[in-house]
Design a protein around this motif. Structure first.
Motif, short mmCIF file in Angstrom:
data_model
loop_
_atom_site.label_atom_id
_atom_site.label_comp_id
_atom_site.label_asym_id
_atom_site.label_seq_id
_atom_site.Cartn_x
_atom_site.Cartn_y
_atom_site.Cartn_z
N THR A 150 -0.32 -3.71 6.21
CA THR A 150 0.63 -3.04 5.34
C THR A 150 1.79 -3.99 5.05
OG1 THR A 150 1.98 -1.05 5.07
CG2 THR A 150 1.87 -1.97 7.30
N GLY A 151 2.91 -3.47 4.58
CA GLY A 151 4.06 -4.31 4.29
C GLY A 151 5.27 -3.45 4.00
N ARG A 152 6.41 -4.09 3.93
CA ARG A 152 7.66 -3.41 3.60
C ARG A 152 8.10 -3.79 2.19
NH1 ARG A 152 10.36 -1.64 8.38
NH2 ARG A 152 9.37 -2.37 10.30
N LYS A 153 9.13 -3.13 1.71
CA LYS A 153 9.72 -3.42 0.39
C LYS A 153 8.66 -3.36 -0.70
CE LYS A 153 13.30 -6.37 2.46
NZ LYS A 153 13.93 -7.71 2.42
N ASP A 154 8.53 -4.44 -1.50
CA ASP A 154 7.60 -4.45 -2.63
C ASP A 154 6.18 -4.88 -2.23
OD1 ASP A 154 9.61 -3.70 -4.31
OD2 ASP A 154 9.97 -5.69 -5.16
N SER A 155 5.93 -5.03 -0.95
CA SER A 155 4.65 -5.61 -0.54
C SER A 155 3.54 -4.61 -0.30
CB SER A 155 4.85 -6.46 0.73
OG SER A 155 5.53 -7.66 0.41
N LEU A 196 -3.85 6.78 -6.23
CA LEU A 196 -3.90 5.46 -6.85
C LEU A 196 -4.11 4.44 -5.74
CD1 LEU A 196 -3.56 3.43 -9.18
CD2 LEU A 196 -1.08 3.50 -8.76
N ALA A 197 -5.28 3.79 -5.73
CA ALA A 197 -5.57 2.72 -4.77
C ALA A 197 -5.55 1.42 -5.56
CB ALA A 197 -6.91 2.94 -4.11
N PHE A 198 -4.52 0.63 -5.36
CA PHE A 198 -4.31 -0.54 -6.23
C PHE A 198 -3.91 -1.74 -5.39
CE2 PHE A 198 -1.28 -3.14 -8.72
CZ PHE A 198 -2.13 -3.54 -9.75
N ILE A 199 -4.54 -2.87 -5.66
CA ILE A 199 -4.17 -4.14 -5.03
C ILE A 199 -3.84 -5.10 -6.15
CG2 ILE A 199 -4.90 -6.01 -3.50
CD1 ILE A 199 -6.85 -4.05 -2.21
N GLY A 200 -2.57 -5.50 -6.24
CA GLY A 200 -2.13 -6.34 -7.35
C GLY A 200 -0.63 -6.50 -7.31
N SER A 201 0.00 -6.50 -8.49
CA SER A 201 1.45 -6.74 -8.55
C SER A 201 2.23 -5.44 -8.48
CB SER A 201 1.80 -7.47 -9.85
OG SER A 201 1.80 -6.57 -10.95
N SER A 202 3.42 -5.51 -7.89
CA SER A 202 4.27 -4.32 -7.78
C SER A 202 4.72 -3.84 -9.15
CB SER A 202 5.49 -4.63 -6.90
OG SER A 202 6.23 -5.72 -7.41
N LYS A 203 4.86 -4.76 -10.10
CA LYS A 203 5.27 -4.39 -11.46
C LYS A 203 4.25 -3.44 -12.09
CE LYS A 203 6.54 -6.49 -15.93
NZ LYS A 203 5.54 -5.78 -16.75
N VAL A 204 2.96 -3.79 -11.98
CA VAL A 204 1.90 -2.95 -12.54
C VAL A 204 1.83 -1.63 -11.77
CG1 VAL A 204 -0.59 -2.74 -12.90
CG2 VAL A 204 0.56 -4.91 -13.39
N ALA A 205 1.94 -1.69 -10.44
CA ALA A 205 1.88 -0.46 -9.64
C ALA A 205 3.00 0.50 -10.02
CB ALA A 205 1.97 -0.81 -8.15
N ARG A 263 -0.73 10.37 -4.34
CA ARG A 263 -0.69 9.52 -3.15
C ARG A 263 -1.03 8.10 -3.60
NH1 ARG A 263 -3.28 10.74 2.74
NH2 ARG A 263 -1.85 12.48 2.43
N ALA A 264 -0.26 7.14 -3.14
CA ALA A 264 -0.50 5.75 -3.52
C ALA A 264 -0.84 4.92 -2.28
CB ALA A 264 0.74 5.17 -4.20
N VAL A 265 -1.90 4.15 -2.39
CA VAL A 265 -2.30 3.20 -1.35
C VAL A 265 -2.27 1.83 -2.02
CG1 VAL A 265 -4.06 2.54 0.31
CG2 VAL A 265 -3.76 4.95 -0.28
N LEU A 266 -1.23 1.05 -1.72
CA LEU A 266 -0.95 -0.16 -2.49
C LEU A 266 -0.82 -1.38 -1.59
CD1 LEU A 266 1.94 1.35 -4.68
CD2 LEU A 266 -0.51 1.37 -5.21
N SER A 267 -1.43 -2.49 -2.01
CA SER A 267 -1.19 -3.78 -1.38
C SER A 267 -0.73 -4.71 -2.50
CB SER A 267 -2.48 -4.31 -0.73
OG SER A 267 -2.25 -5.55 -0.11
N LEU A 268 0.51 -5.19 -2.39
CA LEU A 268 1.16 -5.79 -3.56
C LEU A 268 1.63 -7.22 -3.29
CD1 LEU A 268 3.16 -2.53 -4.40
CD2 LEU A 268 1.00 -3.30 -5.42
N ASP A 269 2.75 -7.59 -3.90
CA ASP A 269 3.25 -8.96 -3.84
C ASP A 269 3.61 -9.37 -2.41
OD1 ASP A 269 3.36 -8.35 -6.62
OD2 ASP A 269 5.45 -7.74 -6.39
N ALA A 270 3.59 -10.66 -2.18
CA ALA A 270 4.03 -11.18 -0.88
C ALA A 270 4.48 -12.63 -1.05
CB ALA A 270 2.92 -11.09 0.15
N LYS A 271 5.47 -13.00 -0.28
CA LYS A 271 5.92 -14.39 -0.22
C LYS A 271 6.14 -14.69 1.26
CE LYS A 271 7.91 -18.18 -2.24
NZ LYS A 271 7.22 -19.14 -3.12
N ASN A 272 5.00 -14.74 1.99
CA ASN A 272 5.07 -14.87 3.45
C ASN A 272 5.64 -16.23 3.85
OD1 ASN A 272 3.76 -12.34 3.74
ND2 ASN A 272 1.80 -13.34 3.37
#
Length: 542
Positions: free
Chosen positions: A487-492, A260-269, A283-292
């Motif tokens: 990349t990111g940590r947590k829900d990101s 699953l290669a998904f760029i969007g919200s962690s809820k949908v992922a 295998r998941a490759v995800l780029s998700l929410d951020a509040k930098n």
């Protein structure tokens, strides 16, 4: 205020006032790509309305219809998946067994054909998501550069893998092999570039792909379907159109999606991953929410901090996962920082995407202006103010950026990813306050630290590298360059993307090994010399 609102409304002009080279003809897509064919579609369609609004006869503003695209069903999505499965054929298909050189040749053919569609794709980027002409060109050209860099990176990996390794009486060749069928879903804010940062490496590593375009930014992919069809073997690239909530859960529930290669919200992922019956196989490759967050200390160069925060918070109207979405400012410099930031925001030029020098453009999501008003009103109810004179003024799909100060943890803007032109500024006294914010945040993508005190910066680097994936020093948050890990940590995020990392994310290290004896030496030499295997090979790609 009313005069400024009228100025904003006046930027939406009648169609005959739009420069001819930027006008768009309606595109009514009635076909989709599956199993190497452009299949006709006679069912339901979705209308695409541009964030560029046109004045109606009664003076109201109406989003311009620029086209339609298929709203396919689970039936068509299943057909697409079956085509991808057949093309992969449990790893025995033409594409997964093709030599690296062969796959590169197909990708180079695609780049050539994609480049022929540059003018139309750039125009659709402007009309579909409101991206400026300059940024639309940049997105297209950067995507071409990304594909070429990916080709070069794969050549480099393959060159390193072209030799045999020997250890403990065994001889082996270690290469990277594909994973299977990839479901690729990109975001609306960079519908071409970010989609292709997963789609292209997934393809070139030998996987077959189900490609679902984003809700906003769908039509711009239509001119590229013929390029996919002509450049790759049938069934290697298949499109999935339709409402995500309808067509994607069933695909995941089959258990036949390998990546699953998904760029969007962690809820949908999270929802999509839960649908898979064997998550351990996915295998998941995800780029998700951020509040930098940006942190401006009392030792910061205020002018530099304002300049970088302005870019970080408002590039493409703040509609970036890497945007700075909250700013912590030390109380000693908060007044000067917010004064300069407000002035800098007010100096930004609003306009339509093709306006020369435009920095602020209409928003593609129809609900976004109302949402931004909600979070601004919520902050105002808690004691914050919009401190720039025209902040939050809205006309149709356009919202002028609002600097909101002082924001605190009781406000929605403190927690929610606004994904739009609103800049919450939080005054702080102790550096522990922004650190606590990051610790408690569900997000962990990036942070920007503004300070010229080396000891202060050092003391912040060490905790923040364990809270986020990238610490920017006196620089805005950003994705590039593409050779850097993203990349990111947590829900990101899940997984890492860069030119090299993406190739690894969509592949697996596989090896062929045997005892190092005369019989195997003769056998392996014969295979290599006769070029009988694409995997067991010492060919060197230049």
């Amino acid at each position: 205020m009313e005069n400024f609102k009228e100025q904003l409304q006046a930027m939406f002009v009648t169609e005959d006032q739009i420069p001819e080279q930027h006008r768009v003809d309606e595109i009514h897509q009635r076909e989709y790509l599956v199993n190497g064919e452009m299949r006709p579609w006679n069912g339901e369609v979705s209308e695409v309305y541009s964030p560029v609004m046109i004045p109606a006869a009664d003076g109201s503003l109406q989003r311009k219809l620029i086209g339609t695209y298929p709203v396919c069903t689970e039936t068509e999505a299943t057909e697409a998946m079956e085509a991808a499965l057949q093309a992969y054929d449990n790893g025995r298909g033409e594409w997964p067994t093709m030599s690296v050189a062969g796959r590169i040749k197909c990708m180079e053919r695609f780049v050539y054909k994609m480049s022929e569609q540059r003018t139309l794709v750039v125009k659709l980027l402007m009309w579909e998501i409101g991206k400026s002409y300059a940024d639309s060109i940049k997105e297209f050209d950067r995507t071409i550069e990304y594909i070429n860099a990916t080709i070069d990176a794969l050549k480099d990996i393959d060159r390193q893998s072209s030799r045999f390794e020997m250890a403990e009486g065994l001889v082996a060749q270690i290469r990277r092999s594909p994973l299977g069928v990839v479901l690729c879903m990109g975001p609306f804010n960079y519908p071409l570039n970010e989609t292709f940062t997963t789609l292209i490496p997934a393809l070139i590593m030998g996987n077959t792909v189900l490609f679902k375009p984003p809700k906003h930014g769908t039509l711009l992919h239509y001119p590229l379907l013929e390029a996919f069809k002509d450049a790759f073997p049938k069934g290697v690239v298949n499109t999935v159109y339709g409402r995500g909530a309808v067509v994607t859960p069933g695909l995941m529930a089959t258990g036949k999606i390998n990546v699953l290669a998904f760029i969007g919200s962690s809820k949908v992922a999270n929802d999509l991953k839960k649908r898979h019956p064997k998550v351990n196989r996915l295998r998941a490759v995800l780029s998700l929410d951020a509040k930098n967050a940006a942190i401006v200390t009392k030792h910061a160069d205020i002018g530099l901090a304002v300049s970088e925060c302005l870019l970080g918070a408002l590039s493409f109207n703040g509609q970036r996962c890497t945007a700075i979405k909250i700013i912590f400012v030390h109380k000693d410099v908060a007044e000067e920082f917010t004064r300069q930031l407000s002035a800098a925001v007010e100096a930004l030029k609003p306009g339509l995407p093709w306006t020369d020098g435009v920095k602020l453009t209409p928003l593609p999501e129809p609900h976004k202006p109302d949402y931004l008003k909600e979070v601004i009103d919520d902050a105002a109810a808690g004691g914050a103010k919009v401190i720039n004179p025209h902040g939050g003024i809205t006309s149709g799909s356009f919202v002028f950026p609002a600097v909101v100060y002082p924001v605190n943890e009781g406000m929605r803007l403190y927690h929610e990813e606004q994904f739009g032109p609103v800049i919450p500024v939080v005054p702080y006294e102790s550096i522990e306050e922004p650190i606590a914010y990051q610790i408690n945040s569900p997000h962990g993508m990036q942070v920007s630290i503004f300070s010229n005190d080396a000891k202060e910066v050092s003391s912040l680097i060490d905790p923040f590298v364990n809270l986020v994936s990238r610490v920017n020093i006196n620089t805005q948050c950003q994705r590039g360059p593409d050779v850097f890990p993203f990349t990111g940590r947590k829900d990101s995020a899940e997984g890492t993307l860069s030119v090299h990392d993406a190739l690894r994310a969509f592949s697996l290290r596989s090896l062929v090994a045997g005892k190092l004896n005369e019989q195997n030496k003769t056998l392996i030499n014969e295979i290599v010399n006769d070029n009988d295997s694409n995997f067991l090979s010492t060919k060197f790609i230049l």
